[in-house]
Design a protein around this motif. Structure first.
Motif, PDB file in Angstrom:
ATOM      1  N   ILE A  89     -12.588   9.094 -40.104  1.00 60.49           N
ATOM      2  CA  ILE A  89     -11.794   8.108 -40.839  1.00 60.49           C
ATOM      3  C   ILE A  89     -10.400   8.060 -40.229  1.00 60.49           C
ATOM      4  CG2 ILE A  89     -10.814   7.501 -43.069  1.00 60.49           C
ATOM      5  CD1 ILE A  89     -13.243   9.002 -44.325  1.00 60.49           C
ATOM      6  N   GLU A  90     -10.015   6.885 -39.748  1.00 59.53           N
ATOM      7  CA  GLU A  90      -8.715   6.726 -39.110  1.00 59.53           C
ATOM      8  C   GLU A  90      -7.647   6.247 -40.093  1.00 59.53           C
ATOM      9  OE1 GLU A  90      -9.807   4.093 -35.838  1.00 59.53           O
ATOM     10  OE2 GLU A  90      -9.896   5.843 -34.507  1.00 59.53           O
ATOM     11  N   ARG A  91      -8.046   5.390 -41.044  1.00 66.87           N
ATOM     12  CA  ARG A  91      -7.059   4.856 -41.985  1.00 66.87           C
ATOM     13  C   ARG A  91      -7.760   4.362 -43.235  1.00 66.87           C
ATOM     14  NH1 ARG A  91      -4.181  -0.073 -39.714  1.00 66.87           N
ATOM     15  NH2 ARG A  91      -5.157   0.971 -37.997  1.00 66.87           N
ATOM     16  N   ILE A  92      -7.089   4.533 -44.377  1.00 68.88           N
ATOM     17  CA  ILE A  92      -7.588   4.008 -45.646  1.00 68.88           C
ATOM     18  C   ILE A  92      -6.438   3.291 -46.334  1.00 68.88           C
ATOM     19  CG2 ILE A  92      -8.509   4.567 -47.918  1.00 68.88           C
ATOM     20  CD1 ILE A  92      -9.900   6.960 -46.710  1.00 68.88           C
ATOM     21  N   ASN A  93      -6.679   2.046 -46.720  1.00 70.69           N
ATOM     22  CA  ASN A  93      -5.699   1.267 -47.484  1.00 70.69           C
ATOM     23  C   ASN A  93      -6.348   0.771 -48.760  1.00 70.69           C
ATOM     24  OD1 ASN A  93      -3.691   1.430 -45.479  1.00 70.69           O
ATOM     25  ND2 ASN A  93      -4.588  -0.288 -44.382  1.00 70.69           N
ATOM     26  N   GLY A  94      -5.555   0.628 -49.806  1.00 68.13           N
ATOM     27  CA  GLY A  94      -6.067   0.095 -51.061  1.00 68.13           C
ATOM     28  C   GLY A  94      -6.174   1.167 -52.120  1.00 68.13           C
ATOM     29  N   SER A  95      -6.838   0.794 -53.219  1.00 63.53           N
ATOM     30  CA  SER A  95      -6.984   1.719 -54.342  1.00 63.53           C
ATOM     31  C   SER A  95      -8.445   1.770 -54.763  1.00 63.53           C
ATOM     32  CB  SER A  95      -6.126   1.257 -55.523  1.00 63.53           C
ATOM     33  OG  SER A  95      -6.619   0.026 -56.019  1.00 63.53           O
ATOM     34  N   GLU A  96      -8.800   2.865 -55.399  1.00 58.63           N
ATOM     35  CA  GLU A  96     -10.181   3.020 -55.846  1.00 58.63           C
ATOM     36  C   GLU A  96     -10.546   1.998 -56.910  1.00 58.63           C
ATOM     37  OE1 GLU A  96     -11.464   6.962 -56.761  1.00 58.63           O
ATOM     38  OE2 GLU A  96     -10.399   7.809 -55.067  1.00 58.63           O
ATOM     39  N   SER A  97      -9.593   1.561 -57.702  1.00 62.02           N
ATOM     40  CA  SER A  97      -9.902   0.605 -58.764  1.00 62.02           C
ATOM     41  C   SER A  97     -10.238  -0.780 -58.215  1.00 62.02           C
ATOM     42  CB  SER A  97      -8.733   0.511 -59.746  1.00 62.02           C
ATOM     43  OG  SER A  97      -7.578   0.051 -59.060  1.00 62.02           O
ATOM     44  N   GLU A  98      -9.670  -1.145 -57.068  1.00 65.53           N
ATOM     45  CA  GLU A  98      -9.910  -2.466 -56.494  1.00 65.53           C
ATOM     46  C   GLU A  98     -10.725  -2.405 -55.205  1.00 65.53           C
ATOM     47  OE1 GLU A  98      -6.172  -4.393 -55.989  1.00 65.53           O
ATOM     48  OE2 GLU A  98      -5.571  -4.006 -58.046  1.00 65.53           O
ATOM     49  N   GLY A  99     -11.081  -1.228 -54.762  1.00 62.66           N
ATOM     50  CA  GLY A  99     -11.785  -1.072 -53.489  1.00 62.66           C
ATOM     51  C   GLY A  99     -10.790  -0.744 -52.389  1.00 62.66           C
ATOM     52  N   VAL A 100     -11.285  -0.188 -51.318  1.00 56.68           N
ATOM     53  CA  VAL A 100     -10.399   0.214 -50.232  1.00 56.68           C
ATOM     54  C   VAL A 100     -10.840  -0.447 -48.928  1.00 56.68           C
ATOM     55  CG1 VAL A 100      -9.789   2.427 -51.259  1.00 56.68           C
ATOM     56  CG2 VAL A 100     -11.708   2.314 -49.698  1.00 56.68           C
ATOM     57  N   GLN A 101      -9.880  -0.642 -48.060  1.00 55.24           N
ATOM     58  CA  GLN A 101     -10.138  -1.079 -46.694  1.00 55.24           C
ATOM     59  C   GLN A 101     -10.132   0.177 -45.842  1.00 55.24           C
ATOM     60  OE1 GLN A 101     -10.736  -4.286 -45.872  1.00 55.24           O
ATOM     61  NE2 GLN A 101     -11.001  -3.898 -43.707  1.00 55.24           N
ATOM     62  N   LEU A 102     -11.189   0.390 -45.104  1.00 51.25           N
ATOM     63  CA  LEU A 102     -11.375   1.618 -44.352  1.00 51.25           C
ATOM     64  C   LEU A 102     -11.489   1.280 -42.871  1.00 51.25           C
ATOM     65  CD1 LEU A 102     -12.268   4.693 -44.301  1.00 51.25           C
ATOM     66  CD2 LEU A 102     -14.570   3.854 -44.637  1.00 51.25           C
ATOM     67  N   LEU A 103     -10.818   2.051 -42.037  1.00 51.80           N
ATOM     68  CA  LEU A 103     -10.994   1.940 -40.594  1.00 51.80           C
ATOM     69  C   LEU A 103     -11.530   3.281 -40.117  1.00 51.80           C
ATOM     70  CD1 LEU A 103     -10.583   0.315 -37.946  1.00 51.80           C
ATOM     71  CD2 LEU A 103      -8.367   1.450 -37.765  1.00 51.80           C
ATOM     72  N   PHE A 104     -12.718   3.256 -39.536  1.00 50.35           N
ATOM     73  CA  PHE A 104     -13.239   4.495 -38.996  1.00 50.35           C
ATOM     74  C   PHE A 104     -13.798   4.273 -37.604  1.00 50.35           C
ATOM     75  CE2 PHE A 104     -17.222   2.834 -39.833  1.00 50.35           C
ATOM     76  CZ  PHE A 104     -17.747   3.010 -41.097  1.00 50.35           C
ATOM     77  N   LYS A 105     -13.904   5.395 -36.875  1.00 52.26           N
ATOM     78  CA  LYS A 105     -14.372   5.345 -35.494  1.00 52.26           C
ATOM     79  C   LYS A 105     -15.653   6.150 -35.364  1.00 52.26           C
ATOM     80  CE  LYS A 105     -13.072   6.280 -30.751  1.00 52.26           C
ATOM     81  NZ  LYS A 105     -12.012   6.675 -29.841  1.00 52.26           N
ATOM     82  N   GLY A 106     -16.657   5.553 -34.750  1.00 52.68           N
ATOM     83  CA  GLY A 106     -17.906   6.249 -34.501  1.00 52.68           C
ATOM     84  C   GLY A 106     -17.710   7.340 -33.468  1.00 52.68           C
ATOM     85  N   LEU A 107     -18.173   8.545 -33.764  1.00 55.56           N
ATOM     86  CA  LEU A 107     -18.032   9.673 -32.847  1.00 55.56           C
ATOM     87  C   LEU A 107     -19.306   9.938 -32.058  1.00 55.56           C
ATOM     88  CD1 LEU A 107     -16.106  12.149 -35.173  1.00 55.56           C
ATOM     89  CD2 LEU A 107     -15.162  10.628 -33.416  1.00 55.56           C
ATOM     90  N   GLU A 108     -20.431  10.066 -32.772  1.00 49.96           N
ATOM     91  CA  GLU A 108     -21.692  10.338 -32.095  1.00 49.96           C
ATOM     92  C   GLU A 108     -22.861   9.938 -32.976  1.00 49.96           C
ATOM     93  OE1 GLU A 108     -22.682  14.505 -31.435  1.00 49.96           O
ATOM     94  OE2 GLU A 108     -21.381  15.078 -33.084  1.00 49.96           O
ATOM     95  N   ARG A 109     -23.955   9.613 -32.304  1.00 47.69           N
ATOM     96  CA  ARG A 109     -25.180   9.263 -32.998  1.00 47.69           C
ATOM     97  C   ARG A 109     -25.803  10.542 -33.540  1.00 47.69           C
ATOM     98  NH1 ARG A 109     -30.137   5.863 -30.263  1.00 47.69           N
ATOM     99  NH2 ARG A 109     -31.767   6.948 -31.367  1.00 47.69           N
ATOM    100  N   VAL A 110     -26.275  10.493 -34.794  1.00 53.79           N
ATOM    101  CA  VAL A 110     -26.846  11.683 -35.423  1.00 53.79           C
ATOM    102  C   VAL A 110     -28.129  11.328 -36.172  1.00 53.79           C
ATOM    103  CG1 VAL A 110     -24.646  12.920 -35.670  1.00 53.79           C
ATOM    104  CG2 VAL A 110     -25.414  11.408 -37.501  1.00 53.79           C
ATOM    105  N   THR A 111     -28.965  12.338 -36.323  1.00 53.07           N
ATOM    106  CA  THR A 111     -30.132  12.236 -37.175  1.00 53.07           C
ATOM    107  C   THR A 111     -29.792  12.932 -38.480  1.00 53.07           C
ATOM    108  OG1 THR A 111     -31.578  12.295 -35.245  1.00 53.07           O
ATOM    109  CG2 THR A 111     -32.586  12.807 -37.359  1.00 53.07           C
ATOM    110  N   LEU A 112     -30.143  12.303 -39.595  1.00 54.39           N
ATOM    111  CA  LEU A 112     -29.818  12.855 -40.906  1.00 54.39           C
ATOM    112  C   LEU A 112     -30.967  13.713 -41.419  1.00 54.39           C
ATOM    113  CD1 LEU A 112     -28.137  10.193 -40.509  1.00 54.39           C
ATOM    114  CD2 LEU A 112     -27.960  10.137 -42.964  1.00 54.39           C
ATOM    115  N   GLU A 113     -30.625  14.900 -41.917  1.00 51.69           N
ATOM    116  CA  GLU A 113     -31.606  15.830 -42.461  1.00 51.69           C
ATOM    117  C   GLU A 113     -31.073  16.425 -43.757  1.00 51.69           C
ATOM    118  OE1 GLU A 113     -32.341  18.838 -39.526  1.00 51.69           O
ATOM    119  OE2 GLU A 113     -33.255  17.433 -38.124  1.00 51.69           O
ATOM    120  N   ASP A 114     -31.971  16.948 -44.569  1.00 54.32           N
ATOM    121  CA  ASP A 114     -31.622  17.698 -45.774  1.00 54.32           C
ATOM    122  C   ASP A 114     -30.641  16.937 -46.676  1.00 54.32           C
ATOM    123  OD1 ASP A 114     -31.660  19.824 -47.562  1.00 54.32           O
ATOM    124  OD2 ASP A 114     -29.975  20.830 -46.588  1.00 54.32           O
ATOM    125  N   PHE A 115     -31.075  15.764 -47.131  1.00 53.46           N
ATOM    126  CA  PHE A 115     -30.256  14.979 -48.057  1.00 53.46           C
ATOM    127  C   PHE A 115     -30.072  15.731 -49.367  1.00 53.46           C
ATOM    128  CE2 PHE A 115     -31.899  11.756 -45.239  1.00 53.46           C
ATOM    129  CZ  PHE A 115     -30.888  10.811 -45.161  1.00 53.46           C
TER     130      PHE A 115
END
Length: 190
Positions: A89-115
């Motif tokens: 997560i590079e940046r978060i703007n806004g509030s939880e009550s109205e929603g947030v604008q998020l800027l994030f950067k992909g680092l690496e492809r992953v397989t999801l396990e053990d939810f």
């Protein structure tokens, strides 16, 4: 709120951010709007962990496989694909009550396990975490690295032969120094 990544054995466990109609690729920064309460809780957990550990906040961004789920409904494990992207997560703007604008950067492809479903501070709003395993398709193996090195060496040698054909007044010396300094194949492929 529980802290899914606080113990050493959970160092690869991250909050999951379910995305609709968006795939995030490694190396790409993406802005999104987050309004689903479940996703806001996942972000909150990631930010708390980052504050406690001094590391950047990270989440796993994964596409929903169930398209009929709208932005207000909670997502279950069965609604998600098993391959996603670990993101910082590079940046978060806004509030939880109205929603947030998020800027994030992909680092690496992953397989999801053990939810796992993690409890949040809000009654009845749980969020999903998963273990991120580096996807072998995206991983650099020793043989791939050796091949990349051989390709880079051949490209540099070919480029040097071309530079030596140039007149000395055309900057051949600077080009030779530039080529000598290249240690990453990416500099020769773009």
């Amino acid at each position: 709120m529980s802290n899914p990544e606080s113990s050493p054995e959970n160092s690869n466990r991250f909050a999951v951010l379910a995305l609709r109609n968006l795939v995030v690729y490694p190396g790409i920064s993406v802005p999104i709007r987050v309004g689903r309460q479940q996703s806001l809780e996942a972000l909150k957990s990631a930010r708390e962990l980052a504050a406690n550990t001094g590391k950047p906040a990270k989440v796993i961004a994964v596409l929903q496989s169930a398209h009929e789920i709208d932005h207000t409904s909670p997502v279950k494990e069965s609604d998600l694909y098993r391959v996603g992207t670990l993101c910082e997560i590079e940046r978060i703007n806004g509030s939880e009550s109205e929603g947030v604008q998020l800027l994030f950067k992909g680092l690496e492809r992953v397989t999801l396990e053990d939810f796992q479903m993690e409890k949040s501070s809000l009654e009845g709003v749980d969020f999903i975490t998963a273990i991120a395993k580096t996807d072998p398709v995206g991983a650099n193996t020793a043989s791939t690295l050796a091949k990349d090195h051989a390709v880079m060496t051949e490209l540099k040698e070919s480029a040097m032969r071309l530079v030596h054909l140039l007149p000395s007044s055309s900057g051949a010396e600077q080009l030779t120094k530039l080529l000598d300094g290249i240690t990453d194949l990416d500099f020769l492929t773009y």
